[in-house]
Design a protein around this motif. Sequence first.
Motif, PDB file in Angstrom:
ATOM      1  N   ALA A 296       0.709   4.658   9.270  1.00 23.50           N
ATOM      2  CA  ALA A 296      -0.133   5.684   9.881  1.00 23.50           C
ATOM      3  C   ALA A 296      -0.454   5.338  11.336  1.00 23.50           C
ATOM      4  O   ALA A 296      -0.822   6.199  12.124  1.00 23.50           O
ATOM      5  CB  ALA A 296      -1.430   5.849   9.080  1.00 23.50           C
ATOM      6  N   THR A 297      -0.307   4.064  11.716  1.00 25.95           N
ATOM      7  CA  THR A 297      -0.627   3.656  13.087  1.00 25.95           C
ATOM      8  C   THR A 297       0.635   3.511  13.928  1.00 25.95           C
ATOM      9  O   THR A 297       0.683   3.947  15.063  1.00 25.95           O
ATOM     10  CB  THR A 297      -1.413   2.314  13.070  1.00 25.95           C
ATOM     11  OG1 THR A 297      -2.622   2.535  12.360  1.00 25.95           O
ATOM     12  CG2 THR A 297      -1.751   1.827  14.465  1.00 25.95           C
ATOM     13  N   THR A 298       1.671   2.901  13.350  1.00 26.97           N
ATOM     14  CA  THR A 298       2.868   2.606  14.146  1.00 26.97           C
ATOM     15  C   THR A 298       4.101   3.401  13.709  1.00 26.97           C
ATOM     16  O   THR A 298       5.120   3.365  14.390  1.00 26.97           O
ATOM     17  CB  THR A 298       3.217   1.099  14.040  1.00 26.97           C
ATOM     18  OG1 THR A 298       3.417   0.799  12.656  1.00 26.97           O
ATOM     19  CG2 THR A 298       2.108   0.228  14.603  1.00 26.97           C
ATOM     20  N   GLY A 299       4.010   4.096  12.572  1.00 31.68           N
ATOM     21  CA  GLY A 299       5.147   4.884  12.082  1.00 31.68           C
ATOM     22  C   GLY A 299       6.251   4.028  11.474  1.00 31.68           C
ATOM     23  O   GLY A 299       7.294   4.546  11.051  1.00 31.68           O
ATOM     24  N   ARG A 300       6.037   2.697  11.410  1.00 35.85           N
ATOM     25  CA  ARG A 300       7.090   1.824  10.868  1.00 35.85           C
ATOM     26  C   ARG A 300       7.266   2.065   9.365  1.00 35.85           C
ATOM     27  O   ARG A 300       6.277   2.320   8.663  1.00 35.85           O
ATOM     28  CB  ARG A 300       6.703   0.346  11.069  1.00 35.85           C
ATOM     29  CG  ARG A 300       6.710  -0.103  12.503  1.00 35.85           C
ATOM     30  CD  ARG A 300       6.255  -1.546  12.623  1.00 35.85           C
ATOM     31  NE  ARG A 300       4.839  -1.703  12.329  1.00 35.85           N
ATOM     32  CZ  ARG A 300       4.201  -2.869  12.324  1.00 35.85           C
ATOM     33  NH1 ARG A 300       4.861  -3.978  12.565  1.00 35.85           N
ATOM     34  NH2 ARG A 300       2.911  -2.930  12.063  1.00 35.85           N
ATOM     35  N   PRO A 301       8.522   1.961   8.853  1.00 35.33           N
ATOM     36  CA  PRO A 301       8.703   2.092   7.409  1.00 35.33           C
ATOM     37  C   PRO A 301       7.976   0.960   6.697  1.00 35.33           C
ATOM     38  O   PRO A 301       8.016  -0.185   7.162  1.00 35.33           O
ATOM     39  CB  PRO A 301      10.213   1.956   7.199  1.00 35.33           C
ATOM     40  CG  PRO A 301      10.798   1.647   8.515  1.00 35.33           C
ATOM     41  CD  PRO A 301       9.762   1.718   9.575  1.00 35.33           C
ATOM     42  N   ARG A 302       7.265   1.293   5.619  1.00 34.90           N
ATOM     43  CA  ARG A 302       6.570   0.239   4.868  1.00 34.90           C
ATOM     44  C   ARG A 302       7.528  -0.370   3.850  1.00 34.90           C
ATOM     45  O   ARG A 302       8.338   0.340   3.264  1.00 34.90           O
ATOM     46  CB  ARG A 302       5.350   0.820   4.155  1.00 34.90           C
ATOM     47  CG  ARG A 302       4.275   1.317   5.111  1.00 34.90           C
ATOM     48  CD  ARG A 302       3.085   1.904   4.346  1.00 34.90           C
ATOM     49  NE  ARG A 302       2.102   2.484   5.256  1.00 34.90           N
ATOM     50  CZ  ARG A 302       1.410   3.592   5.004  1.00 34.90           C
ATOM     51  NH1 ARG A 302       1.586   4.251   3.869  1.00 34.90           N
ATOM     52  NH2 ARG A 302       0.544   4.053   5.881  1.00 34.90           N
ATOM     53  N   ARG A 303       7.400  -1.661   3.657  1.00 32.50           N
ATOM     54  CA  ARG A 303       8.181  -2.347   2.612  1.00 32.50           C
ATOM     55  C   ARG A 303       7.531  -1.997   1.275  1.00 32.50           C
ATOM     56  O   ARG A 303       6.309  -1.933   1.173  1.00 32.50           O
ATOM     57  CB  ARG A 303       8.141  -3.860   2.870  1.00 32.50           C
ATOM     58  CG  ARG A 303       8.730  -4.241   4.231  1.00 32.50           C
ATOM     59  CD  ARG A 303       8.174  -5.547   4.770  1.00 32.50           C
ATOM     60  NE  ARG A 303       8.508  -6.673   3.948  1.00 32.50           N
ATOM     61  CZ  ARG A 303       7.948  -7.886   4.093  1.00 32.50           C
ATOM     62  NH1 ARG A 303       7.048  -8.103   5.033  1.00 32.50           N
ATOM     63  NH2 ARG A 303       8.299  -8.873   3.300  1.00 32.50           N
ATOM     64  N   CYS A 304       8.340  -1.759   0.236  1.00 36.49           N
ATOM     65  CA  CYS A 304       7.785  -1.280  -1.036  1.00 36.49           C
ATOM     66  C   CYS A 304       8.199  -2.162  -2.211  1.00 36.49           C
ATOM     67  O   CYS A 304       9.289  -2.760  -2.194  1.00 36.49           O
ATOM     68  CB  CYS A 304       8.281   0.140  -1.320  1.00 36.49           C
ATOM     69  SG  CYS A 304       7.724   1.332  -0.115  1.00 36.49           S
ATOM     70  N   GLY A 305       7.368  -2.217  -3.219  1.00 36.51           N
ATOM     71  CA  GLY A 305       7.686  -2.980  -4.428  1.00 36.51           C
ATOM     72  C   GLY A 305       6.724  -2.647  -5.551  1.00 36.51           C
ATOM     73  O   GLY A 305       5.842  -1.797  -5.401  1.00 36.51           O
ATOM     74  N   TRP A 306       6.878  -3.337  -6.672  1.00 33.67           N
ATOM     75  CA  TRP A 306       6.017  -3.097  -7.832  1.00 33.67           C
ATOM     76  C   TRP A 306       4.634  -3.710  -7.635  1.00 33.67           C
ATOM     77  O   TRP A 306       4.459  -4.617  -6.819  1.00 33.67           O
ATOM     78  CB  TRP A 306       6.650  -3.684  -9.105  1.00 33.67           C
ATOM     79  CG  TRP A 306       7.949  -3.061  -9.514  1.00 33.67           C
ATOM     80  CD1 TRP A 306       9.137  -3.701  -9.667  1.00 33.67           C
ATOM     81  CD2 TRP A 306       8.189  -1.681  -9.839  1.00 33.67           C
ATOM     82  NE1 TRP A 306      10.108  -2.812 -10.067  1.00 33.67           N
ATOM     83  CE2 TRP A 306       9.551  -1.572 -10.174  1.00 33.67           C
ATOM     84  CE3 TRP A 306       7.395  -0.528  -9.873  1.00 33.67           C
ATOM     85  CZ2 TRP A 306      10.139  -0.359 -10.542  1.00 33.67           C
ATOM     86  CZ3 TRP A 306       7.973   0.682 -10.231  1.00 33.67           C
ATOM     87  CH2 TRP A 306       9.325   0.754 -10.565  1.00 33.67           C
ATOM     88  N   ILE A 307       3.703  -3.263  -8.422  1.00 26.90           N
ATOM     89  CA  ILE A 307       2.338  -3.792  -8.361  1.00 26.90           C
ATOM     90  C   ILE A 307       2.362  -5.277  -8.748  1.00 26.90           C
ATOM     91  O   ILE A 307       3.119  -5.682  -9.643  1.00 26.90           O
ATOM     92  CB  ILE A 307       1.391  -2.954  -9.263  1.00 26.90           C
ATOM     93  CG1 ILE A 307      -0.072  -3.217  -8.896  1.00 26.90           C
ATOM     94  CG2 ILE A 307       1.649  -3.168 -10.747  1.00 26.90           C
ATOM     95  CD1 ILE A 307      -1.031  -2.164  -9.467  1.00 26.90           C
ATOM     96  N   ASP A 308       1.560  -6.079  -8.039  1.00 28.26           N
ATOM     97  CA  ASP A 308       1.570  -7.530  -8.235  1.00 28.26           C
ATOM     98  C   ASP A 308       0.192  -7.946  -8.761  1.00 28.26           C
ATOM     99  O   ASP A 308      -0.780  -8.045  -8.004  1.00 28.26           O
ATOM    100  CB  ASP A 308       1.870  -8.187  -6.866  1.00 28.26           C
ATOM    101  CG  ASP A 308       1.877  -9.702  -6.939  1.00 28.26           C
ATOM    102  OD1 ASP A 308       1.402 -10.255  -7.950  1.00 28.26           O
ATOM    103  OD2 ASP A 308       2.360 -10.323  -5.963  1.00 28.26           O
ATOM    104  N   LEU A 309       0.114  -8.202 -10.075  1.00 28.22           N
ATOM    105  CA  LEU A 309      -1.190  -8.507 -10.678  1.00 28.22           C
ATOM    106  C   LEU A 309      -1.680  -9.915 -10.346  1.00 28.22           C
ATOM    107  O   LEU A 309      -2.886 -10.166 -10.374  1.00 28.22           O
ATOM    108  CB  LEU A 309      -1.146  -8.291 -12.193  1.00 28.22           C
ATOM    109  CG  LEU A 309      -0.924  -6.840 -12.647  1.00 28.22           C
ATOM    110  CD1 LEU A 309      -1.067  -6.728 -14.155  1.00 28.22           C
ATOM    111  CD2 LEU A 309      -1.877  -5.865 -11.968  1.00 28.22           C
ATOM    112  N   VAL A 310      -0.755 -10.814  -9.998  1.00 31.70           N
ATOM    113  CA  VAL A 310      -1.179 -12.170  -9.593  1.00 31.70           C
ATOM    114  C   VAL A 310      -1.980 -12.049  -8.289  1.00 31.70           C
ATOM    115  O   VAL A 310      -3.095 -12.586  -8.174  1.00 31.70           O
ATOM    116  CB  VAL A 310       0.039 -13.116  -9.416  1.00 31.70           C
ATOM    117  CG1 VAL A 310      -0.410 -14.491  -8.966  1.00 31.70           C
ATOM    118  CG2 VAL A 310       0.847 -13.183 -10.703  1.00 31.70           C
ATOM    119  N   ALA A 311      -1.417 -11.323  -7.330  1.00 34.78           N
ATOM    120  CA  ALA A 311      -2.095 -11.144  -6.039  1.00 34.78           C
ATOM    121  C   ALA A 311      -3.373 -10.305  -6.214  1.00 34.78           C
ATOM    122  O   ALA A 311      -4.397 -10.588  -5.599  1.00 34.78           O
ATOM    123  CB  ALA A 311      -1.148 -10.481  -5.047  1.00 34.78           C
TER     124      ALA A 311
END
Length: 420
Positions: A296-311
Amino acid sequence: MVDVLLGLQWGDEGKGKIVDYFAPQYDIIARFQGGPNAGHTLYVNGEKIVLHQIPSGIFHENTINLIGNGVVLDAVTLKKEYDKVSAFGVDGRKNLFIAERTHLILPTHRALDKASEISKGNDKIGSTLKGIGPAYMDKTGRNGLRVGDLLDKNFTTQYIKLRLKHQRMLDSFGFNEDISAWEEEFFEAIEFMRTLKIVNGEYFVNEKIREGKKVLAEGAQGSMLDVDFGTFPFVTSSSTISAGVCTGLGIAPQKIKEVIGVTKAYCTRVGSGPFPTELHDETGERLRKTGNEFGATTGRPRRCGWIDLVALDFACMVNGVTQLVMTKSDVLDAFENLSVCTSYKIDGKEAKQVPYQICKVPIEPQYQSFEGWMTDITKITDHKDLPATMKQYIEFINNYLGVKVSYISNGPGRDQIIKA
Ligand code: GDP
Ligand code: IMO
Ligand code: MG
């Protein structure tokens, strides 16, 4: 009484939308850290608006919006944003307040951010280049200029002194871009800022609390970007966790009641640094496309992945999260199968804790699989109408974290939210 709403991942969890939703229940919405690196998206009368500096309660007429001392403030961004919200009929002179201890981002801070990133080459942080790191360095290094200094007749002299220091640093980086246009804009914006309500933030907010008013502290970035507990050095430069509310607003810890943690139903990250559950395959691409995952600020593509319950479990611990809001659940509507990371395999051993060496050791995320709900949930308004498979997915997360998802966001719209 103070409640806190913050992101539990690497930012962009949908905090802006959720603050806007909760705002009518509060008298004050206060930003306590971060700066224009934040981009909080809201929909007002169906129209999209992204806020960087102004708190997300600004569209509620009777809500006070406070930029707290823990924030770093870019006068130019603030002025542009102020004009933008004014076009929606908002009277910022009535309900926007700025703490005098808030540090200013100078044009040279932005230049230093850029010079520092260039000098790092492949090891760059992936900063938003808004001058955040250098501004916080001048705060802790005891050099920075603060909003209260604007009212001092020696402001320009103080500015020139600091600018000279920055120039020597820029010279050592070999940075020679002309920033005079930025400076011109900066001084115009400084003039404008002098017309706004500059207050002693800590007395202001504590007096309101004493009067029985309700405060919602709005976090920026996310817990995994926290300067102490995030994936250092790939972090931002502020305390993004609930502890940051005390130093960023000047309130005591006993005043904090609810800590509302916002998480996506999956996970994203923008910029460099470790992201154990990142997907480099078609599924990752599909999450990005379906979730419209572009910064929303820089227009860069976001890296995506599954939800991480450890984090997430780690983030719940350091924040003392009392309830969860799960956003972007609708993005998973058409995924046949879902995965949830339940542990990390490090050196052949299973771990359920985020390691100190997260930036250096290879992590193999271990997953539990779930059947997708394969239902369009975007129009559902009642929890009982959600698909059973989705309830199972959420129930698993509730049990793992020991904290309950109390709201499910099922679209970007203001009303697309379901109470669990
Ligand atoms: P923030 O920085 O945490 O406020 O989040 P951003 O605004 O940077 O990114 C969140 C994006 O997701 C924005 O484009 C929101 O409009 C959008 N969004 C928020 N909640 C939902 C949701 O439940 N579903 C969908 N599809 N989009 C959402
Ligand atoms: P909101 O509030 C996502 C990331 C940058 C970079 C790192 C350091 O919208 O969730 P900085 O400019 O702070 O020096 O960048 O932090 N970052 C964010 N990522 N959402 C944000 O804010 C972010 N603010 C900073 O991409 O990796
Ligand atoms: Mg954002």
